[in-house]
Design a protein around this motif. Structure first.
Motif, PDB file in Angstrom:
ATOM      1  N   GLY A  63      28.058  30.895 -35.520  1.00 21.50           N
ATOM      2  CA  GLY A  63      27.159  29.838 -35.642  1.00 21.50           C
ATOM      3  C   GLY A  63      26.246  29.734 -34.311  1.00 21.50           C
ATOM      4  N   TYR A  64      26.695  30.219 -33.416  1.00 21.38           N
ATOM      5  CA  TYR A  64      25.768  29.748 -31.992  1.00 21.38           C
ATOM      6  C   TYR A  64      24.352  30.149 -31.867  1.00 21.38           C
ATOM      7  CZ  TYR A  64      24.477  29.501 -27.276  1.00 21.38           C
ATOM      8  OH  TYR A  64      23.792  29.168 -25.954  1.00 21.38           O
ATOM      9  N   VAL A  93      25.275  23.915 -40.687  1.00 17.69           N
ATOM     10  CA  VAL A  93      24.693  23.843 -39.275  1.00 17.69           C
ATOM     11  C   VAL A  93      25.031  22.851 -38.561  1.00 17.69           C
ATOM     12  CG1 VAL A  93      22.144  23.311 -38.385  1.00 17.69           C
ATOM     13  CG2 VAL A  93      22.526  24.539 -40.282  1.00 17.69           C
ATOM     14  N   LEU A  94      25.418  23.122 -37.360  1.00 21.22           N
ATOM     15  CA  LEU A  94      26.073  22.229 -36.284  1.00 21.22           C
ATOM     16  C   LEU A  94      24.760  21.328 -35.437  1.00 21.22           C
ATOM     17  CD1 LEU A  94      28.946  23.179 -34.037  1.00 21.22           C
ATOM     18  CD2 LEU A  94      27.154  21.568 -33.250  1.00 21.22           C
ATOM     19  N   GLU A 116      35.252  20.947 -33.370  1.00 16.82           N
ATOM     20  CA  GLU A 116      35.125  19.647 -34.274  1.00 16.82           C
ATOM     21  C   GLU A 116      34.556  20.040 -35.798  1.00 16.82           C
ATOM     22  OE1 GLU A 116      32.176  17.175 -32.302  1.00 16.82           O
ATOM     23  OE2 GLU A 116      33.278  17.007 -30.426  1.00 16.82           O
ATOM     24  N   GLN A 117      33.688  20.972 -35.981  1.00 16.01           N
ATOM     25  CA  GLN A 117      33.185  21.343 -37.139  1.00 16.01           C
ATOM     26  C   GLN A 117      34.267  21.966 -38.029  1.00 16.01           C
ATOM     27  OE1 GLN A 117      30.446  24.531 -37.652  1.00 16.01           O
ATOM     28  NE2 GLN A 117      28.950  23.210 -38.722  1.00 16.01           N
ATOM     29  N   TYR A 118      35.234  22.662 -37.521  1.00 14.94           N
ATOM     30  CA  TYR A 118      36.292  23.328 -38.089  1.00 14.94           C
ATOM     31  C   TYR A 118      37.394  22.218 -38.476  1.00 14.94           C
ATOM     32  CZ  TYR A 118      35.481  28.388 -37.193  1.00 14.94           C
ATOM     33  OH  TYR A 118      34.832  29.664 -37.267  1.00 14.94           O
ATOM     34  N   THR A 119      37.606  21.244 -37.828  1.00 20.65           N
ATOM     35  CA  THR A 119      38.537  20.332 -37.880  1.00 20.65           C
ATOM     36  C   THR A 119      38.226  18.722 -38.724  1.00 20.65           C
ATOM     37  OG1 THR A 119      38.415  19.649 -35.794  1.00 20.65           O
ATOM     38  CG2 THR A 119      39.949  21.252 -36.237  1.00 20.65           C
ATOM     39  N   CYS A 120      36.844  18.693 -38.913  1.00 22.46           N
ATOM     40  CA  CYS A 120      36.428  17.381 -39.596  1.00 22.46           C
ATOM     41  C   CYS A 120      35.669  17.402 -40.801  1.00 22.46           C
ATOM     42  CB  CYS A 120      35.518  16.669 -38.379  1.00 22.46           C
ATOM     43  SG  CYS A 120      36.277  16.265 -36.882  1.00 22.46           S
ATOM     44  N   GLU A 122      26.670  29.030 -24.012  1.00 26.60           N
ATOM     45  CA  GLU A 122      27.685  29.233 -25.100  1.00 26.60           C
ATOM     46  C   GLU A 122      28.782  28.412 -25.249  1.00 26.60           C
ATOM     47  OE1 GLU A 122      28.167  33.407 -26.672  1.00 26.60           O
ATOM     48  OE2 GLU A 122      29.574  32.682 -27.969  1.00 26.60           O
ATOM     49  N   MET A 123      29.440  28.431 -24.027  1.00 22.96           N
ATOM     50  CA  MET A 123      30.843  27.850 -24.004  1.00 22.96           C
ATOM     51  C   MET A 123      30.580  26.301 -24.254  1.00 22.96           C
ATOM     52  SD  MET A 123      32.827  29.832 -21.017  1.00 22.96           S
ATOM     53  CE  MET A 123      34.362  29.234 -21.095  1.00 22.96           C
ATOM     54  N   MET A 124      29.520  25.778 -23.891  1.00 20.36           N
ATOM     55  CA  MET A 124      29.321  24.388 -24.102  1.00 20.36           C
ATOM     56  C   MET A 124      29.442  24.149 -25.652  1.00 20.36           C
ATOM     57  SD  MET A 124      26.827  23.347 -21.312  1.00 20.36           S
ATOM     58  CE  MET A 124      26.214  21.836 -22.266  1.00 20.36           C
TER      59      MET A 124
END
Ligand code: A3P
Ligand code: MG
Ligand code: MG
Length: 380
Positions: free
Chosen positions: A78-79, A205-206, A188-192, A179-181
């Motif tokens: 998604g980056y 969308v993040l 967070e998006q995977y776990t919240c 990208e690493m930032m």
């Protein structure tokens, strides 16, 4: 002499690390008993939406959904196509906190609603992130900082000023670093989830404009503090303890494969993690360890109260008491120098690693950070 740490095995004669106009960050000056740090109490919260608009409520709160121990989350996903990045050239200073203060003034007023005073019953107002930088300064060897301080109606407001070096670093980031930032937010998006019964939506969308912030009140030695910090998520169990004890900080870190990597993790990363969460009383960090390709290969929980034990075997390691005593002495130093109560005066405290903290005074300068809307409403 508030700039001189008390009850410590003092510096030997002739070294003179403390003039009355500067403050040393040398660790050995702060190795004394742990100062009083009252259990932080949440006095409110606020939210920033996808367009960075302020709301005096918890609408952006998220709920932690425990992943597998080895979930193989792809943090790069998604980056390129599902990422809206906050514009970090917009300097928000303390504005969101000040908005929260105006909306919640009655909770903070020294003499309640009496006409005699509307001053806040607080010595310092700032962001948690600024205090984190103070806690870690005795161990920081790379990045300095500048903090602007204004005394207004008896309260000291502290707001960071970006250093020249930080601005240069930001401009010269590599594409890989950019990208690493993103990876930390993707974790967070995977776990919240958005609700206590919901599921994470890693296909969405993040947007890093969105934030949920807690506002806590506490006391460090004789300094009454009010600060705000972004909170990643909370325990979704409705019977979890009250905030901030139900909050969870999420982190990512490179996977640990060698003793050297483990030692660096303890010495540098756990210091930052501990300082950030200890301040607002967030009791645990959930860490996603990722490989070089940005795939989370392990998830581990770190209770904040256990971190100081975890690091005890490291040679020459950081100490929580040094962090807290330095912060306390820094705040005493600020009280001592920032004497003029005037919203258009800024005391600029500057620090570079291996140097003392120094300051300069600025009147009606671009460093002024208390907005007119705040000053006027607080004065009326
Ligand atoms: P990580 O913490 O996993 O590195 P926070 O952990 O404070 O909630 O911040 C969320 C994410 O924002 C971080 O995830 C990181 O990706 C990014 N971030 C925060 N502060 C940063 C900084 N000073 N430089 C680069 N990235 C930062
Ligand atoms: Mg966060
Ligand atoms: Mg986090």
């Amino acid at each position: 002499r508030p700039n001189r740490p008390q009850n410590q095995s003092g510096p030997s004669r002739g070294q003179n690390p403390h003039s009355s106009l500067s403050l040393s960050t040398r660790r050995e000056l702060y190795e004394r008993d742990f100062p009083v740090y009252k259990q932080p109490v949440e006095v409110g919260c606020f939210s920033l939406d996808s367009e960075r608009r302020f709301f005096n409520d918890g609408r952006q709160m998220r709920y932690y959904v425990e992943p597998d121990r080895s979930p193989n989350f792809d943090l790069r996903d998604g980056y390129k196509d599902r990422f809206i990045k906050r514009d970090d050239s917009v300097k928000e200073k303390l504005d969101h906190m000040l908005r929260w203060i105006l909306a919640n003034r009655s909770k903070l007023s020294a003499r309640g609603t009496t006409a005699s005073s509307c001053d806040l019953d607080i010595d310092f107002v700032t962001w948690r992130g600024h205090l984190t930088k103070l806690l870690t300064a005795p161990y920081e060897t790379r990045e300095g900082w500048q903090l602007a301080v204004t005394r207004f109606r008896g309260t000291l407001y502290i707001s960071e000023v970006e250093t020249e070096a930080a601005r240069r670093d930001q401009e010269n980031r590599t594409e890989r670093h950019e990208e690493m930032m993103y990876w930390g937010y993707k974790f967070e998006q995977y776990t919240c989830a958005d609700t206590d019964h919901g599921r994470p939506d890693p296909g969405g969308v993040l947007n890093t404009n969105e934030a949920f912030c807690t506002v806590v009140q506490t006391r460090l030695a004789d300094h009454r503090l009010l600060f705000s910090g972004e909170v990643d998520c909370r325990d979704k169990d409705p019977n979890a303890p009250a905030a901030p004890a139900c909050y969870i900080e999420l982190k990512t870190s490179a996977e640990i494969c060698t003793p050297k990597q483990r030692s660096n993790f303890h010495r540098f990363k756990l210091l930052k993690w501990w300082a950030q969460s200890f301040l607002p009383g967030v009791p645990r960090v959930v860490a996603g360890f990722r490989d070089e390709e940005g795939v989370v290969v392990a998830v581990e929980t770190f209770p904040i109260s256990k971190i100081s034990h975890l690091i005890k075997n490291e040679h020459n390691c950081w100490k929580p008491t040094v962090c807290m005593n330095f912060c306390s002495d820094f705040l005493s130093f600020v009280k001592h120098i920032a004497t003029e109560d005037n919203p258009s005066v800024v005391y600029l405290l500057s620090w570079e690693p291996r140097r003392d903290v120094t300051f300069s005074v600025h009147r009606d300068s671009p460093y002024c950070f208390l907005p007119h809307w705040f000053v006027e409403e607080m004065t009326s």
